[in-house]
Design an enzyme around this catalytic site. Sequence first.
Site, short mmCIF file in Angstrom:
data_model
loop_
_atom_site.label_atom_id
_atom_site.label_comp_id
_atom_site.label_asym_id
_atom_site.label_seq_id
_atom_site.Cartn_x
_atom_site.Cartn_y
_atom_site.Cartn_z
N PHE A 129 6.33 30.13 0.20
CA PHE A 129 7.55 29.43 0.60
C PHE A 129 7.46 29.10 2.07
O PHE A 129 7.21 29.98 2.90
CB PHE A 129 8.82 30.26 0.33
CG PHE A 129 10.07 29.49 0.64
CD1 PHE A 129 10.59 28.59 -0.28
CD2 PHE A 129 10.71 29.62 1.86
CE1 PHE A 129 11.71 27.84 0.02
CE2 PHE A 129 11.84 28.87 2.17
CZ PHE A 129 12.34 27.99 1.25
N ASP A 215 2.28 31.84 8.55
CA ASP A 215 3.74 31.71 8.52
C ASP A 215 4.33 33.12 8.57
O ASP A 215 4.35 33.84 7.56
CB ASP A 215 4.15 30.96 7.24
CG ASP A 215 5.67 30.84 7.10
OD1 ASP A 215 6.40 31.60 7.76
OD2 ASP A 215 6.12 30.00 6.30
N LYS A 244 13.84 33.37 11.82
CA LYS A 244 14.64 34.48 11.26
C LYS A 244 14.96 35.58 12.27
O LYS A 244 15.84 35.41 13.10
CB LYS A 244 13.93 35.04 10.02
CG LYS A 244 13.97 34.09 8.82
CD LYS A 244 13.46 34.73 7.57
CE LYS A 244 13.46 33.84 6.35
NZ LYS A 244 14.74 33.72 5.69
#
Length: 394
Positions: A129, A215, A244
């Site tokens: 993702f 990532d 995040k």
Amino acid sequence: MSQQYLIPTYARQPVAFVRGEGVWLFDENGDKYMDAISGIAVCNLGHCHPAVSRTLAEQAGQLMHTSNLYRIPAQEALAQRLCEISGMQSAFFSNSGAEANEAAIKIARLFGNRKGVAKPTVLVMEGSFHGRTMATLSATGNSKVQEGFTPLVEGFIRVPFNDVDAIAAHAGNPDVVAILAEPVQGEGGINIPDPGYLQALRQLCDQHDWLLMLDEIQTGNGRTGHYFACMGESVVPDVLTTAKGLGNGFPIGACLVAGKAQGVFGPGTHGSTYGGNPLGCATSLTVVNTLANEVVAGVSAKGEQLKAAFQQALGDVAMVTEVRQKGLMIGIQLDRPCGELVNSAREAGLLINVTAGSVVRLLPPLVISDAEMQTLVDQLSAVIRSFANAQEVA
Ligand SMILES: Cc1ncc(COP(=O)(O)O)c(C=O)c1O
């Protein structure tokens, strides 16, 4: 209030929170919930960490935004701190994870085009993702995210995760310029690759002049027990994206570069109006310093303690097939779809997430205490146990 005026892109749970403190959230009625998902891996320092709230308030009263037309000392300081921690060389700041990955994908394209590669292509993973923008959803290995959005952005080849040979098989493809991977797949179901996987990727990238792009949007900022997960494998990528937990709730992302990726972006090649503004960078610098100085060192032990406790508490529940854990990324694998656990856990005062259909995903704040971990294990085990009993009766 009503949701009538919101575009319904989210299937929201019927609760609204008005206050947060540490691992706890409080709803409009004053009821208390343990947040074991941290706003999806964002509030790693817990809700409303005093040092973070203080910095944010002070900076908001001093200067919020100037734009990247000018130098921004807080941005320079944050870039330096992140580079010192990670071994990367320079940073570009964005407002989200997807934007950080957009920067990475643009770097790969520019790197390839400058080498004269006909169609610069990035190897991406099944089950990955990377975000919801057109390029990042095209890179994402989940057809549900892509459904209805064709034509996708081209220039990606998908390979199985945790399979070095599948990547090496593309060594003869002159269009390949980079690998993009998560060190642990979060949305994909807490999929942890074999030890040595990241090092093998590093080696392949060195051999074939590819960029290694990691990532770390979910795995970064202490989540796996190292500031960045790649540091646990002694790997320095060419591109590292994060977001995040970087802002603990303030929206900020970063694309860090080193080695072959250093110097690819120059003036005019990329930009963002808000990205790296004084408010975000001052706040993030406090987050990064607090995580690095006070919190990250304790994360692995907490994660192992939680894994052992869940294995013990759920060992006799046949439906639970595995507990996977890296730092405080925890996946409890069930042998069947278990999305309804989200509601039953919330009704018991516990906020969790189910991903990949049958994986209970826990991403608790990294500041969770021993007593709070015990509460988490007791409450969640009871919820899973009663789900298992109900399924057996049915
Ligand atoms: C690994 C990974 N990459 C990228 C993203 C996208 O980040 P954002 O939602 O901030 O755009 C996420 C979000 O869940 C993620 O987990």
